[in-house]
Scaffold this motif. Structure first.
Motif, mmCIF file in Angstrom:
data_model
loop_
_atom_site.group_PDB
_atom_site.id
_atom_site.type_symbol
_atom_site.label_atom_id
_atom_site.label_comp_id
_atom_site.label_asym_id
_atom_site.label_seq_id
_atom_site.Cartn_x
_atom_site.Cartn_y
_atom_site.Cartn_z
ATOM 1 N N ARG A 1 0.930 -1.262 0.207
ATOM 2 C CA ARG A 1 0.124 0.154 -0.136
ATOM 3 C C ARG A 1 0.887 1.252 -0.041
ATOM 4 O O ARG A 1 0.716 2.052 -0.824
ATOM 5 C CB ARG A 1 -0.786 -0.177 1.152
ATOM 6 C CG ARG A 1 -2.040 -1.294 0.982
ATOM 7 C CD ARG A 1 -2.859 -0.934 2.340
ATOM 8 N NE ARG A 1 -2.198 -1.338 3.515
ATOM 9 C CZ ARG A 1 -2.627 -1.318 4.842
ATOM 10 N NH1 ARG A 1 -3.813 -0.695 4.649
ATOM 11 N NH2 ARG A 1 -1.884 -1.549 5.968
ATOM 12 N N GLN B 1 2.565 1.715 -3.510
ATOM 13 C CA GLN B 1 1.802 2.189 -4.402
ATOM 14 C C GLN B 1 1.313 3.802 -4.125
ATOM 15 O O GLN B 1 1.180 4.379 -5.157
ATOM 16 C CB GLN B 1 0.093 1.722 -4.553
ATOM 17 C CG GLN B 1 0.328 0.167 -4.747
ATOM 18 C CD GLN B 1 -0.801 -0.914 -4.350
ATOM 19 O OE1 GLN B 1 -1.657 -0.322 -3.863
ATOM 20 N NE2 GLN B 1 -0.517 -2.145 -4.684
ATOM 21 N N SER B 2 1.268 4.026 -3.100
ATOM 22 C CA SER B 2 0.735 5.620 -2.670
ATOM 23 C C SER B 2 2.251 6.443 -3.171
ATOM 24 O O SER B 2 2.231 7.511 -3.798
ATOM 25 C CB SER B 2 0.727 5.785 -1.164
ATOM 26 O OG SER B 2 -0.304 5.304 -0.970
ATOM 27 N N SER C 1 -3.849 1.615 -3.135
ATOM 28 C CA SER C 1 -3.338 1.066 -1.951
ATOM 29 C C SER C 1 -4.616 0.563 -0.814
ATOM 30 O O SER C 1 -4.417 -0.121 0.125
ATOM 31 C CB SER C 1 -2.653 2.275 -1.065
ATOM 32 O OG SER C 1 -3.513 3.299 -0.657
ATOM 33 N N LEU C 2 -5.761 1.248 -1.215
ATOM 34 C CA LEU C 2 -6.974 0.748 -0.391
ATOM 35 C C LEU C 2 -7.788 -0.443 -0.902
ATOM 36 O O LEU C 2 -8.171 -1.493 -0.211
ATOM 37 C CB LEU C 2 -7.988 1.860 -0.206
ATOM 38 C CG LEU C 2 -7.449 3.005 0.448
ATOM 39 C CD1 LEU C 2 -8.303 4.586 0.558
ATOM 40 C CD2 LEU C 2 -7.164 2.862 2.092
#
Length: 409
Positions: free
Chosen positions: A42, A45-46, A366-367
């Protein structure tokens, strides 16, 4: 050979080198962030979204300043400054030890970049009027060549050398471009004297409210198009790695995936440049929006890299027409005397989409996972399609919106 033509060919060469320098290393930033110690998917990706988006943000914020300096001191200094800056800030990440230091390098690259704008301004100022289309077309070709060749070269290099070495090699190519700009491009610059104060057109909110409705629709179209497409791109390397598994040529696959989209966009621009006027700009924009939305959705369902590459190529045939058709419709509904201000606003939409898309895409992935971003991008482009279909009329349209647009202009 005339001086303008000689300058043009060297600027195209520099454009290819500078754009290639940027795109040699950019597709592999997620892997490099992983090497810097970010292992949580996550967070990875952020970071990927932030690192790509922040460059576009600062490029958009600083473009007016560099444009003003170019008018005051000449375009060639801006060519040298921007190409050298891209080279330096592509090379510096080879020596960083944390994602935050990498972020600073990306911010500084955005602050000091802007080669394409300076090259376009120089070409427009020295090229005879009857050759202007030829010159600007060649500059666009150089940019696309860099977009296509950069990821391919970067993928091959990244499979054979550490990523830090790839940054250094890419930076050296950029320095060659800066050297060419400094020694082979010539400009006889004479600043224009400031004219006396003249009455100005309406400014502020009153001036903005007088613009045709179509302009605001195209503003949103450009923003959402960039938001959707750029929200996916920084995460593509991670998605390819997820699909490829233990493939030893992962970086080459990433470069090929990115390059095939760029190649398809070249084909689209070439075809639309010849036929869009007869086909109708609105019709072409609708086809491009529909195709872009349609071919995003199955990308989230593939299980292997090869169908992903095929889908990216087909989708690139539609993505390549989004911005040209939107800009053509803007020109269609805007008097020539107002196009400078209007296109300034659309550039703001372009850079805002380039910044916010990767940022939102990174946090969204990420979510809810990588595959979800393809579905979101597809939905956004589909909504764009519906709005354009209902609200925008082509030149020969007769709806209340088209009548309002013409009366407003």
């Amino acid at each position: 050979m005339p001086l303008w033509q000689r300058n043009l060919y060297f600027m195209v060469a520099v454009q290819t080198l500078v754009t290639g320098t940027f795109h040699i290393a950019t597709p592999f930033l997620p892997f490099f962030v992983n090497e810097l110690g970010v292992s949580d998917p996550r967070h990875l990706q952020s970071w990927s979204g932030i690192l790509l988006g922040v460059n576009a943000l600062f490029t958009g914020l600083m473009s007016p300043l560099w444009g003003s300096l170019a008018d005051r001191y000449g375009r060639k200094p801006m060519l040298v400054r921007s190409s050298a800056s891209i080279a330096i800030f592509t090379m510096l990440p080879a020596f960083v030890t944390s994602p935050y230091q990498l972020l600073i390098c990306r911010i500084l690259m955005g602050v000091f970049s802007g080669y394409s704008a300076a090259a376009l301004a120089l070409a427009a100022s020295i090229t005879p009027a009857n050759y202007l289309g030829f010159a600007l077309g060649w500059l666009q070709t150089g940019q696309v060549l860099g977009l296509v060749l950069g990821p391919l070269i970067g993928g091959v290099l990244a499979d054979r050398f550490p990523l830090r070495s790839v940054f250094i090699i890419a930076g050296c190519l950029g320095l060659i471009g800066a050297l060419l700009a400094a020694t082979m491009v010539h400009e006889d610059f004479h600043p224009v004297a400031t004219p006396p104060t003249e009455p100005k057109e309406k400014n502020g909110l009153v001036g903005l409210l007088s613009w045709p409705l179509t302009i605001y629709i195209m503003f949103v179209v450009i923003f959402l198009s960039q938001f959707a497409t750029r929200g996916v791109e920084p995460l593509m390397p991670l998605y390819v790695r997820e699909l490829a598994g233990n493939n030893v040529n992962i970086n080459t696959l990433v470069g090929l995936t990115v390059a095939m989209t760029g190649l398809a966009q070249v084909i689209a621009v070439t075809v639309l440049g010849r036929h869009a006027r007869s086909w109708g700009y609105k019709r072409c924009l609708l086809i491009c929006l529909a195709g872009s939305a349609l071919f995003y959705f199955p990308q989230g369902m593939v299980a292997r890299v090869s169908p992903l590459i095929a889908l990216r190529f087909i989708q690139g045939l539609f993505l390549g027409g989004l911005l040209p058709m939107a800009n053509a419709l803007i020109a269609l509904f805007t008097p020539s005397a107002k196009r400078g201000r209007v296109y300034g606003l659309t550039q703001s939409a372009f850079f805002l989409g380039n910044f916010s898309g990767p940022l939102a895409g990174g946090f969204w992935a990420s979510l809810l996972g990588l595959r979800s971003i393809f579905y979101v991008a597809s939905i956004l482009l589909a909504l764009n399609f519906i709005w354009v279909w209902r609200e925008v009329k082509d030149l020969h349209g007769t709806s209340k919106h088209s009548r309002h647009d013409r009366s407003s202009s």
